[in-house]
Design a protein around this motif. Structure first.
Motif, PDB file in Angstrom:
ATOM      1  N   TYR A   1       0.829  -1.208   0.000  1.00  0.00           N
ATOM      2  CA  TYR A   1       0.000   0.000   0.000  1.00  0.00           C
ATOM      3  C   TYR A   1       0.863   1.257   0.000  1.00  0.00           C
ATOM      4  N   ASP A   2       1.975   1.228   0.747  1.00  0.00           N
ATOM      5  CA  ASP A   2       2.891   2.376   0.723  1.00  0.00           C
ATOM      6  C   ASP A   2       3.472   2.574  -0.673  1.00  0.00           C
ATOM      7  N   GLY A   3       3.784   1.472  -1.351  1.00  0.00           N
ATOM      8  CA  GLY A   3       4.288   1.580  -2.717  1.00  0.00           C
ATOM      9  C   GLY A   3       3.248   2.150  -3.678  1.00  0.00           C
ATOM     10  N   ILE A   4       1.983   1.769  -3.474  1.00  0.00           N
ATOM     11  CA  ILE A   4       0.915   2.310  -4.322  1.00  0.00           C
ATOM     12  C   ILE A   4       0.717   3.800  -4.049  1.00  0.00           C
ATOM     13  N   MET A   5       0.736   4.184  -2.753  1.00  0.00           N
ATOM     14  CA  MET A   5       0.574   5.591  -2.399  1.00  0.00           C
ATOM     15  C   MET A   5       1.752   6.429  -2.885  1.00  0.00           C
ATOM     16  N   ALA A   6       2.950   5.812  -2.989  1.00  0.00           N
ATOM     17  CA  ALA A   6       4.117   6.561  -3.468  1.00  0.00           C
ATOM     18  C   ALA A   6       3.953   6.974  -4.919  1.00  0.00           C
ATOM     19  N   TYR A   7       3.074   6.288  -5.666  1.00  0.00           N
ATOM     20  CA  TYR A   7       2.833   6.628  -7.068  1.00  0.00           C
ATOM     21  C   TYR A   7       1.456   7.251  -7.276  1.00  0.00           C
ATOM     22  N   GLY A   8       0.931   7.877  -6.241  1.00  0.00           N
ATOM     23  CA  GLY A   8      -0.303   8.650  -6.401  1.00  0.00           C
ATOM     24  C   GLY A   8      -1.554   7.977  -5.943  1.00  0.00           C
ATOM     25  N   GLY A   9      -1.474   6.828  -5.299  1.00  0.00           N
ATOM     26  CA  GLY A   9      -2.662   6.171  -4.781  1.00  0.00           C
ATOM     27  C   GLY A   9      -3.224   5.125  -5.719  1.00  0.00           C
ATOM     28  N   PRO A  10      -4.435   4.607  -5.381  1.00  0.00           N
ATOM     29  CA  PRO A  10      -5.035   3.506  -6.174  1.00  0.00           C
ATOM     30  C   PRO A  10      -5.645   3.982  -7.480  1.00  0.00           C
ATOM     31  N   VAL A  11      -4.809   4.563  -8.310  1.00  0.00           N
ATOM     32  CA  VAL A  11      -5.223   4.962  -9.654  1.00  0.00           C
ATOM     33  C   VAL A  11      -4.293   4.268 -10.650  1.00  0.00           C
ATOM     34  N   PHE A  12      -4.376   4.636 -11.915  1.00  0.00           N
ATOM     35  CA  PHE A  12      -3.672   3.889 -12.956  1.00  0.00           C
ATOM     36  C   PHE A  12      -2.169   3.736 -12.735  1.00  0.00           C
ATOM     37  N   PRO A  13      -1.376   4.785 -12.484  1.00  0.00           N
ATOM     38  CA  PRO A  13       0.059   4.519 -12.331  1.00  0.00           C
ATOM     39  C   PRO A  13       0.381   3.735 -11.065  1.00  0.00           C
ATOM     40  N   GLY A  14      -0.385   4.044  -9.994  1.00  0.00           N
ATOM     41  CA  GLY A  14      -0.064   3.411  -8.719  1.00  0.00           C
ATOM     42  C   GLY A  14      -0.420   1.948  -8.650  1.00  0.00           C
ATOM     43  N   MET A  15      -1.493   1.555  -9.335  1.00  0.00           N
ATOM     44  CA  MET A  15      -1.926   0.159  -9.258  1.00  0.00           C
ATOM     45  C   MET A  15      -0.997  -0.779 -10.010  1.00  0.00           C
ATOM     46  N   ILE A  16      -0.210  -0.250 -10.944  1.00  0.00           N
ATOM     47  CA  ILE A  16       0.695  -1.115 -11.704  1.00  0.00           C
ATOM     48  C   ILE A  16       1.833  -1.633 -10.828  1.00  0.00           C
ATOM     49  N   VAL A  17       2.302  -0.794  -9.859  1.00  0.00           N
ATOM     50  CA  VAL A  17       3.463  -1.185  -9.058  1.00  0.00           C
ATOM     51  C   VAL A  17       3.152  -2.351  -8.126  1.00  0.00           C
TER      52      VAL A  17
END
Length: 272
Positions: free
Chosen positions: A216-232
């Motif tokens: 979840y921290d990795g997803i938030m580091a890329y802007g949250g649960p949106v397109f760029p963040g969900m890929i990580v």
């Protein structure tokens, strides 16, 4: 003539003594007596605790010296009765190492050459003598032998697992290095800022300990649960599945395979 007769008598007496000592040290009674001393040594180590009274510390020191003397006597009796054959058995070599280390440490501490810091360490090494119970416990002996036989395969797997951790730690540093500081009110313990921290974080994910929070921290580091963040999250899913469900479970497969082989050999011996 008198001198040669005395020498023959002395040699005959020595052979008789060694024969009697050999019979004694190989007896089941002697074995269980030594095992009782090992259990007493274990109980002595278990009685140590923080802020214990002074009388208990003195009693433990005296008991430790008495047990060390008895273990030294056991070693000398076996050396006298078995000769150089004493060093052929692994447990005998281990006993010799532990006893010599204990004697050396006691001398150094009594002469105040070194502080009594490492005493507890060598006392804990003595606890490994409890594996002597495998001598007359066939099932446990087969289990220990199977685990030792699987060490070569496990060593290769450990190297593979370490390379796997290094690859994903370096990849995590490229993806998340310095990006877990989005919340300044909390200090993140699991980060990818440095290589050692990245290795520990990857190991934490493999153990399954709070790994989803790291994701979840990795997803938030890329802007949250949106397109760029969900890929990580693919990084964490691959790391968790490949590391936990594949590599770590191979340890169990290797151990079970060796145990099955050990049981098969035991059944063959019984049939013969």
């Amino acid at each position: 003539m008198m001198k040669s007769s005395s020498c023959r008598t002395l040699r005959r007496w020595n052979r008789a003594c060694r024969r009697n000592c050999r019979t004694a040290v190989k007896s089941v009674t002697f074995y269980w007596l030594v095992l009782l001393l090992v259990f007493l040594n274990t109980s002595l180590s278990a009685s140590e605790h923080y802020n214990q009274p002074e009388w208990l510390t003195e009693l433990q020191d005296i008991a430790n010296k008495v047990l060390l003397s008895l273990f030294t006597l056991e070693m000398l009796l076996k050396m006298y009765s078995l000769g150089l054959h004493y060093f052929k058995a692994f447990f005998n070599r281990f006993d010799c190492f532990v006893v010599c280390g204990g004697i050396m440490e006691t001398i150094l501490v009594e002469m105040e050459i070194m502080p009594p810091l490492g005493i507890s360490v060598l006392r804990c090494v003595r606890l490994l003598r409890i594996f002597k119970v495998t001598r007359h416990w066939t099932a446990l002996s087969n289990l220990v032998a199977s685990l030792l036989n699987s060490m070569k395969s496990i060593a290769s797997l450990l190297l593979l697992l370490f390379l796997f951790l290094i690859i994903f730690a370096l990849l995590g540093m490229q993806l998340f290095g310095g990006k877990f500081n989005f919340d300044e009110t909390q200090t993140k313990r699991s980060t990818f800022d440095t290589f050692p921290q990245a290795l520990l974080t990857c190991f934490q994910i493999l153990t399954g300990e709070d790994w989803n929070m790291v994701m979840y921290d990795g997803i938030m580091a890329y802007g949250g649960p949106v397109f760029p963040g969900m890929i990580v999250c693919i990084y964490f899913v691959i790391l968790f599945i490949c590391g936990n469900y594949i590599l770590l479970n191979v340890f169990l497969a290797i151990a079970v395979d060796n145990l099955a082989g050990g049981d098969g050999d035991g059944d063959k011996k019984k049939e013969e």
